[in-house]
Design a protein around this motif. Structure first.
Motif, PDB file in Angstrom:
ATOM      1  N   ARG A   6       5.418   8.031  -4.628  1.00  0.00           N
ATOM      2  CA  ARG A   6       5.568   6.547  -4.961  1.00  0.00           C
ATOM      3  C   ARG A   6       4.838   5.858  -3.769  1.00  0.00           C
ATOM      4  N   ILE A   7       3.799   5.155  -4.307  1.00  0.00           N
ATOM      5  CA  ILE A   7       2.780   4.239  -3.564  1.00  0.00           C
ATOM      6  C   ILE A   7       2.893   2.963  -3.555  1.00  0.00           C
ATOM      7  N   ALA A   8       2.962   2.051  -2.581  1.00  0.00           N
ATOM      8  CA  ALA A   8       2.787   0.517  -2.958  1.00  0.00           C
ATOM      9  C   ALA A   8       1.622   0.263  -2.415  1.00  0.00           C
ATOM     10  N   ILE A   9       0.768  -0.737  -3.294  1.00  0.00           N
ATOM     11  CA  ILE A   9      -0.583  -1.274  -2.939  1.00  0.00           C
ATOM     12  C   ILE A   9       0.068  -2.696  -2.289  1.00  0.00           C
ATOM     13  N   PHE A  10       0.266  -2.795  -1.098  1.00  0.00           N
ATOM     14  CA  PHE A  10       0.820  -3.668  -0.439  1.00  0.00           C
ATOM     15  C   PHE A  10       0.116  -4.509   0.645  1.00  0.00           C
ATOM     16  N   ASN A  11       0.219  -5.795   0.571  1.00  0.00           N
ATOM     17  CA  ASN A  11      -0.451  -6.805   1.506  1.00  0.00           C
ATOM     18  C   ASN A  11       0.074  -8.044   1.192  1.00  0.00           C
ATOM     19  N   HIS A  12       0.938  -8.858   2.306  1.00  0.00           N
ATOM     20  CA  HIS A  12       1.536  -9.807   1.843  1.00  0.00           C
ATOM     21  C   HIS A  12       0.614 -10.990   1.702  1.00  0.00           C
ATOM     22  N   LYS A  13      -0.474 -10.857   2.132  1.00  0.00           N
ATOM     23  CA  LYS A  13      -1.597 -11.975   1.742  1.00  0.00           C
ATOM     24  C   LYS A  13      -2.135 -11.780   0.321  1.00  0.00           C
ATOM     25  N   ILE A 174      -0.736   1.623   0.670  1.00  0.00           N
ATOM     26  CA  ILE A 174      -2.122   1.628   0.511  1.00  0.00           C
ATOM     27  C   ILE A 174      -2.430  -0.125   1.148  1.00  0.00           C
ATOM     28  N   ILE A 175      -3.195  -0.278   1.832  1.00  0.00           N
ATOM     29  CA  ILE A 175      -3.469  -1.839   2.489  1.00  0.00           C
ATOM     30  C   ILE A 175      -4.815  -2.368   1.796  1.00  0.00           C
ATOM     31  N   PRO A 176      -4.689  -3.332   0.890  1.00  0.00           N
ATOM     32  CA  PRO A 176      -6.147  -4.004   0.506  1.00  0.00           C
ATOM     33  C   PRO A 176      -6.335  -5.081   1.405  1.00  0.00           C
ATOM     34  N   ALA A 177      -7.375  -5.249   1.638  1.00  0.00           N
ATOM     35  CA  ALA A 177      -7.954  -6.276   2.644  1.00  0.00           C
ATOM     36  C   ALA A 177      -9.272  -6.899   1.766  1.00  0.00           C
ATOM     37  N   ALA A 178      -9.134  -8.306   1.892  1.00  0.00           N
ATOM     38  CA  ALA A 178     -10.335  -9.097   1.454  1.00  0.00           C
ATOM     39  C   ALA A 178     -11.203  -9.442   2.590  1.00  0.00           C
ATOM     40  N   CYS A 179     -12.561  -9.399   2.426  1.00  0.00           N
ATOM     41  CA  CYS A 179     -13.251  -9.770   3.673  1.00  0.00           C
ATOM     42  C   CYS A 179     -13.577 -11.072   4.095  1.00  0.00           C
ATOM     43  N   ASP A 180     -12.379 -11.430   4.869  1.00  0.00           N
ATOM     44  CA  ASP A 180     -12.410 -12.986   5.369  1.00  0.00           C
ATOM     45  C   ASP A 180     -11.394 -12.904   6.535  1.00  0.00           C
ATOM     46  N   ASP A 181     -11.529 -13.895   7.295  1.00  0.00           N
ATOM     47  CA  ASP A 181     -10.755 -14.109   8.361  1.00  0.00           C
ATOM     48  C   ASP A 181      -9.172 -14.058   8.234  1.00  0.00           C
ATOM     49  N   PHE A 182      -9.086 -14.550   7.235  1.00  0.00           N
ATOM     50  CA  PHE A 182      -7.723 -14.864   6.806  1.00  0.00           C
ATOM     51  C   PHE A 182      -6.865 -13.708   6.637  1.00  0.00           C
ATOM     52  N   LEU A 187      -3.053  -9.178   9.110  1.00  0.00           N
ATOM     53  CA  LEU A 187      -2.676  -7.655   9.519  1.00  0.00           C
ATOM     54  C   LEU A 187      -1.846  -7.602  10.582  1.00  0.00           C
ATOM     55  N   SER A 188      -1.846  -8.443  11.637  1.00  0.00           N
ATOM     56  CA  SER A 188      -0.981  -8.475  12.726  1.00  0.00           C
ATOM     57  C   SER A 188       0.384  -8.670  12.141  1.00  0.00           C
ATOM     58  N   THR A 189       0.598  -9.478  11.178  1.00  0.00           N
ATOM     59  CA  THR A 189       1.779  -9.883  10.673  1.00  0.00           C
ATOM     60  C   THR A 189       2.441  -8.783   9.936  1.00  0.00           C
ATOM     61  N   LEU A 190       1.560  -8.160   9.107  1.00  0.00           N
ATOM     62  CA  LEU A 190       1.759  -6.770   8.258  1.00  0.00           C
ATOM     63  C   LEU A 190       2.398  -5.677   8.920  1.00  0.00           C
ATOM     64  N   GLY A 191       1.511  -5.316   9.981  1.00  0.00           N
ATOM     65  CA  GLY A 191       1.992  -4.359  10.998  1.00  0.00           C
ATOM     66  C   GLY A 191       3.484  -4.651  11.372  1.00  0.00           C
ATOM     67  N   HIS A 192       3.657  -6.011  11.922  1.00  0.00           N
ATOM     68  CA  HIS A 192       4.852  -6.196  12.662  1.00  0.00           C
ATOM     69  C   HIS A 192       6.129  -6.076  11.448  1.00  0.00           C
ATOM     70  N   THR A 193       5.784  -6.528  10.444  1.00  0.00           N
ATOM     71  CA  THR A 193       6.596  -6.473   9.315  1.00  0.00           C
ATOM     72  C   THR A 193       7.117  -5.025   8.824  1.00  0.00           C
TER      73      THR A 193
END
Length: 323
Positions: A6-13, A174-182, A187-193
């Protein structure tokens, strides 16, 4: 015995392309002969509307609480209403090796209920554990029906109780990340969460009531995927090239590093090893693919380049679990 992952493609942004990424990774794994079950756990139903036409989606939503119901809401509603077991759902086959449990806008009601359910778990009430694990138990049955190798969740952009229940039940993230400063800041919130959720569930899974079903509670970091960057001469444009370095540093310190401090077994690889691939901006090809419910490489413009990217990501996921 469960053998699927089971895999979550997860990013709260929001705006990081989770749905398109989830669909195309699944298309690529199916192309490689893996059986994939997709679970649309976002009340916005973006994955469902990607993979099905408007008429089918309308029928699924209208029938969700009837005997013909086959959405995720159809499954969890009985548990929310006091029954002990979720309804068994027959996944919808979308193409060879690819199956879907449709989403449902009413799932937002279940999310509200989950806040109380986690509270009941803290009081060791079995009803709380039944609600928290409702999706997990439904997916267990559905994955067995189709003999799935992988289950992928498409989750909404938040850190609410629904995503907490899903991520805590996954084998990996798996963490997707758009290429922007937001995205960098998020990511800091994501790791803490993630650390907070795992610690919380450790407490809730200690001395549970008899016969309570538990979430797995130990999601590993499989990797991350930078997305939506422009290219020049086949390479990331200069602004985005510099961003890739910043992204790797932030992943290392704010996600992998934070998790390793408490749970080293859940972050086995460094940030450079964790990058599963890079998904550039495929522009109109991506939009057309989503309208037509197709992989990006089956529409004009993206072609072989998109296929190569997603097959590489799919192979990376299989290597992670198979060595």
């Amino acid at each position: 015995m469960t053998t699927f992952k089971r895999i979550a493609i997860f990013n709260h942004k929001g705006g990081v392309g989770k749905t398109s990424l989830t669909a195309n990774i699944a298309f690529a794994l199916a192309k490689l002969g893996q059986k994939v079950l997709l679970v649309d756990s976002d009340p916005q139903c973006s994955l469902t509307t990607y993979l099905a036409d408007e008429q089918a989606v309308g029928e699924w939503l209208n029938e969700s609480l009837t005997e013909r119901g086959r959405t995720i809401w159809s499954a969890v509603y009985p548990v929310m209403s006091g029954q002990s077991a979720p309804k068994e759902i027959e996944p919808v086959e979308r193409r060879d090796n690819l199956f879907l449990i449709p989403g449902d806008i009413s799932l937002s009601e279940f999310e509200e209920d989950l806040s109380d359910a986690f509270g009941d778990c803290s009081k060791r009430r079995i009803r709380g554990y039944a609600r928290v694990t409702a999706i997990s138990r439904m997916v267990e049955n559905a994955a067995k029906k189709v003999d799935a190798d992988f289950v992928f969740y498409d989750s909404g952009p938040n850190i609410g109780p629904l995503n907490k229940a899903i991520v805590l039940d996954c084998d990996g993230v798996i963490i997707p990340a758009a290429c922007d400063d937001f995205s960098l800041r998020a990511l800091s919130t994501l790791g803490h969460t993630l650390v907070k959720w795992i610690v919380e569930w450790q407490g809730l899974s200690t001395n549970p009531p008899d016969h309570a079903v538990l979430l797995r509670g130990k999601p590993e970091i499989i990797g991350y995927i930078p997305q939506r960057f422009k290219v020049w001469g086949g390479l990331p444009a200069s602004d985005y090239s510099g961003f890739m370095t910043k992204l790797e540093v932030r992943m290392s310190s704010e996600v992998i590093g934070r998790i390793r401090e408490r749970f080293p077994e859940l972050a086995k690889r460094g940030a450079s090893e964790c990058k599963l691939g890079e998904v550039r901006d495929f522009g109109q090809s991506a939009l057309r693919a989503q309208r037509e419910g197709l992989p990006w490489w089956e529409v004009g413009g993206a072609g072989a380049a998109a296929e190569q990217v997603f097959v590489e990501i799919a192979n990376g996921i299989m290597r992670y679990y198979n060595g």
